[in-house]
Design an enzyme around this catalytic site. Structure first.
Site, PDB file in Angstrom:
ATOM      1  N   HIS A  93       2.339  15.277  -5.856  1.00  0.00           N
ATOM      2  CA  HIS A  93       1.009  14.767  -6.164  1.00  0.00           C
ATOM      3  C   HIS A  93      -0.099  15.523  -5.449  1.00  0.00           C
ATOM      4  O   HIS A  93      -1.184  15.710  -5.999  1.00  0.00           O
ATOM      5  CB  HIS A  93       0.943  13.286  -5.773  1.00  0.00           C
ATOM      6  CG  HIS A  93      -0.195  12.539  -6.383  1.00  0.00           C
ATOM      7  ND1 HIS A  93      -0.346  12.381  -7.737  1.00  0.00           N
ATOM      8  CD2 HIS A  93      -1.259  11.904  -5.816  1.00  0.00           C
ATOM      9  CE1 HIS A  93      -1.423  11.666  -7.988  1.00  0.00           C
ATOM     10  NE2 HIS A  93      -2.009  11.368  -6.840  1.00  0.00           N
ATOM     11  N   SER A 145      -5.926  12.260 -10.215  1.00  0.00           N
ATOM     12  CA  SER A 145      -5.136  11.035 -10.199  1.00  0.00           C
ATOM     13  C   SER A 145      -5.861   9.959 -11.009  1.00  0.00           C
ATOM     14  O   SER A 145      -6.083  10.135 -12.201  1.00  0.00           O
ATOM     15  CB  SER A 145      -4.877  10.604  -8.758  1.00  0.00           C
ATOM     16  OG  SER A 145      -3.837   9.671  -8.694  1.00  0.00           O
ATOM     17  N   ASP A 182       5.775  15.218  -8.784  1.00  0.00           N
ATOM     18  CA  ASP A 182       4.774  14.208  -8.458  1.00  0.00           C
ATOM     19  C   ASP A 182       5.395  12.811  -8.434  1.00  0.00           C
ATOM     20  O   ASP A 182       6.041  12.394  -9.397  1.00  0.00           O
ATOM     21  CB  ASP A 182       3.638  14.256  -9.488  1.00  0.00           C
ATOM     22  CG  ASP A 182       2.385  13.539  -9.019  1.00  0.00           C
ATOM     23  OD1 ASP A 182       2.502  12.568  -8.265  1.00  0.00           O
ATOM     24  OD2 ASP A 182       1.289  13.961  -9.418  1.00  0.00           O
TER      25      ASP A 182
END
Length: 725
Positions: free
Chosen positions: A697, A577, A662
């Site tokens: 995610h 991320s 995501d």
């Protein structure tokens, strides 16, 4: 989803000409190193280029891969390209299949298959979560009047997940009278949750179905009213708080709060004493709460204290007193006390724990007779316990050089026992009860690590390295004693994050044993952008100081090599991320220092994403990265944005992962980045992309299934390590 995949399989035949020159063979000669000469192996999929102009501040950027964005995630050409990338990745890693399986079996083999949580008592019930040996998902259960009595299953997520490629339960909340269970679930991976309510005695679902929520929910004390947060379908921002009465349709739910400032997030919680329902309002630099009497669900939420830019506070309640963790005139926070008559007048608040330059207050729980506070000093956590009517303190302190500690599950307001969790790089996660009256500490449970694990075989260290601007950067590292020599020959696995003030404390990760047992040194670089060394450490790693995050990480690498913890040509790095942004930035700045890189769900197209307020989470993060609509922010962000700074140079071997659904970092950011890297890079190193077509995610939802990606990452690194350079 199955319908979509069937549709796509047909469409692939129609667009096959697009990849006619890039067909990926299914097998590869296992005797050859997979990363030596790509010319002898499969040909990577090459994306088409469609110039797209983005102009602002008199500057025009050309994005040749902007076409890869499809918010519907159904475009046949895009799905075909992602599928081709997956096929290419499979072909390039074909020679590691046995190693991947070996690693997966190792990692799964260490896991306690019937793991359960330590039960917590609430009234006369004991609640806990457990796993069944071969199952991917948890079972929520309870026992009444004692742990020796019969189990009552509240929710078996394995049953709910049947027929779904992805399934996640975000929250489970039992009504105050213990008769109903409300839970939220997502079967796509976009973090858009549906709330259902189950009658526990009959095991039947009520008709109430609350859609498009954040998953966050709170019961009022009447056992028939639920508060929840609704999401904007485009930005995925939870911004509306609704009140729902059981037995009524969602269309009649009452809007009780709407956040009109798109830079704010919204949350819901309940005070430990059960008397307050709290709406949390928080942006990067401002935080506050609105309160409602939980016995008066039809009442009106009111700010505890007015929101002020730069002021962050949270409230805990005990009796008639509010305990406020606040940064007002206190960068590292202090603990204050107020009552109903003084809450709106800051000058009347009473100081309980003063501000200290060297110590940050990070959390507080108010019990009936005690207050528990977490503090971080020089990067290390302590837990302080104080009596409500006695200002003297007890401390829970820890001896490992690098560790993680924090509050556990504390549900009983009247309890004289604080439950907390402790872990270190060599100590599995441990649950303790600390008697706040006597100071007695009791270990309730420590995670089992199956197999031949012995903590004494490993050593943990904490270092401070000197960065290029003479700042001391903390580093936590661990290695296996038998495999380590301080002679600069060991491979290094360096992990980092460094954003949002999130601190990656050094906790035990049994997955890392597969690297440690093979001679790796594993290090966490606590770079600026976290709050490891207090609030200023965060301030020095965001906005116009963001580049410190990247240079700190590179300087940690150099120092560990110079100090002979690792070989210069055996450095592997990983982050996800915002940590993926870190990976992208450092390999643009210093690609020669790294042999292999894993960038998971990487936020790499910083400027273009932050210019587009329709993309989820953009407006909430202007105070983290900057708003590129301001020219000074635009220029600074453009100077480090990984996608914009790809250039013609050699890059390390790179594995990029993403999820089609995501909701935090959209799939097209890593997709575009890989395409551009393929266009520019001047080496023959591997560049692989893995897209989970069914997840978001966090990757796969099952506890075992998600470990396949971990095994793939480690096999990728080990294959590179064992090949010729």
């Amino acid at each position: 989803m199955k319908y979509l995949l069937a549709f796509v399989s047909v469409i692939l035949l129609l667009v096959g000409i697009y990849f006619i020159g890039n067909k990926v063979p299914q097998k590869q000669n296992n005797t050859a190193s997979t990363n030596i000469n790509m010319a002898k192996g499969p040909t990577p999929p090459i994306a088409k280029k469609e110039p797209h102009e983005i102009s602002i501040h008199g500057d025009t950027r050309i994005d040749n891969y902007y076409w890869m964005r499809d918010d519907s995630r159904t475009d046949p050409e895009i799905i075909a390209h992602l599928t081709a990338e997956n096929d290419y990745k499979e072909a390039m890693l074909a020679g590691t299949k046995e190693l991947q399986q070996e690693l997966y079996d190792e990692i799964v083999g260490r896991i306690e298959k019937d793991k359960s949580t330590v039960p917590y008592q609430l009234d006369n019930y004991y609640y806990y979560t457990r796993f069944e040996p071969a199952q991917e998902y948890p079972v929520y259960a309870r026992k009444k009047d004692g742990l020796d009595n019969n189990e009552q299953i509240l929710l078996n997520v394995n049953e709910l997940a049947k027929g779904h490629d992805y399934f996640n339960v975000a929250a489970t909340e039992v009504s105050p009278d213990h008769s109903l269970l409300a839970y939220s679930h997502d079967s796509v991976g976009r973090r858009i949750y549906t709330i259902r309510i189950k009658d526990i005695a009959s095991e039947k679902l009520l008709e109430d179905t609350l859609k498009n929520t954040s998953g966050n929910l709170v019961w009022a004390n009447d056992n028939k009213t639920i508060f929840y947060i609704k999401k904007d379908p485009q930005t995925l921002l939870g911004y509306q708080v609704y009140r729902h009465t059981l037995g009524t349709p969602q269309a009649t739910d009452v809007l009780v709060y709407e956040e009109t400032d798109s830079s704010f997030y919204t949350s819901l919680s309940k005070s430990l004493d059960g008397t307050l329902i709290k709406i949390g309002h928080y942006s990067t630099e401002t935080k506050g709460q609105s309160l409602l009497d939980a016995n008066q669900p039809n009442g009106k939420f009111e700010h505890f204290y007015p929101l002020q830019e730069g002021h962050e506070y949270t409230v805990s309640k005990s009796g008639q007193s509010y305990y406020i963790l606040t940064n007002k005139d206190a960068k590292n926070f202090r603990l204050m006390k107020a009552d109903e008559s003084s809450r709106l007048n800051f000058n009347q608040w009473e100081e309980v724990i003063p501000h200290r330059e060297d110590t940050q207050l990070t959390g507080v729980i108010a019990f009936k007779d005690f207050i528990a506070v977490t503090e971080r000093q020089n990067g290390l956590i302590k837990i302080r316990v104080m009596g409500i009517n006695n200002s003297s303190s007890r401390f829970v302190e820890f001896n490992d050089p690098a560790y993680s500690a924090g509050f556990g599950t504390n549900k009983n307001f009247s309890s004289k026992t604080l439950r907390y969790e402790y872990s270190s790089l060599t100590t599995p996660n441990s649950i303790y009860d600390f008697n706040m009256e006597t100071g007695r500490n009791e270990l309730l449970k420590q995670d089992k690590v199956l197999g031949e694990f012995n903590p004494a075989d490993y050593n943990s260290e904490r270092l401070f390295i000197t960065a290029r601007d003479n700042t001391k950067v903390p580093v936590s590292l661990v290695y296996k004693k038998q495999k380590f020599s301080r002679d600069g020959t060991n491979p290094l696995y360096q992990y980092g994050y460094g954003s949002y003030g999130a601190t990656m404390d050094p906790r035990f990760r049994s997955n890392w044993l597969s690297l440690l047992d093979r001679g790796f040194v594993v290090a966490i670089a606590h770079v600026r952008g976290s709050q490891m060394l207090g609030r200023q450490w965060y301030e020095d790693g965001k906005m116009f100081h963001k580049i410190n995050t990247f240079t700190d990480f590179i300087d940690v690498t150099d120092s560990l090599v110079d100090k002979k913890y690792a070989a210069r040509d055996k450095v592997f790095i990983a982050g996800g991320s915002a940590g993926g942004l870190l990976m992208g930035a450092v390999i643009n700045m210093a690609p020669e220092k790294y042999r292999g890189v894993a960038a998971h769900v990487p936020f790499v197209d910083v400027v273009t994403t932050m210019l587009d307020e329709s993309i989820p989470l953009t407006t909430n993060e202007f105070d983290e990265w900057g708003n590129p609509k301001n020219e000074d922010s635009y220029e600074y962000m453009l100077s480090y944005s990984p996608y914009d700074n790809v250039k013609k140079q050699d890059y390390p071997n790179l594995l990029v992962t993403t999820g089609l659904h995501d909701s935090q970092v959209q799939y097209f950011e890593p997709m575009k980045w890989v395409a551009k890297l393929r266009e520019y890079k001047t080496d023959n190193n591997m560049l692989l992309m893995h897209t989970n077509m069914e997840a978001g995610h966090g990757g796969a939802s099952g506890r075992f299934e998600r470990l396949k990606q971990t095994a793939m990452e480690y096999a990728f690194f080990l294959d590179i390590l064992n090949s010729e350079k």
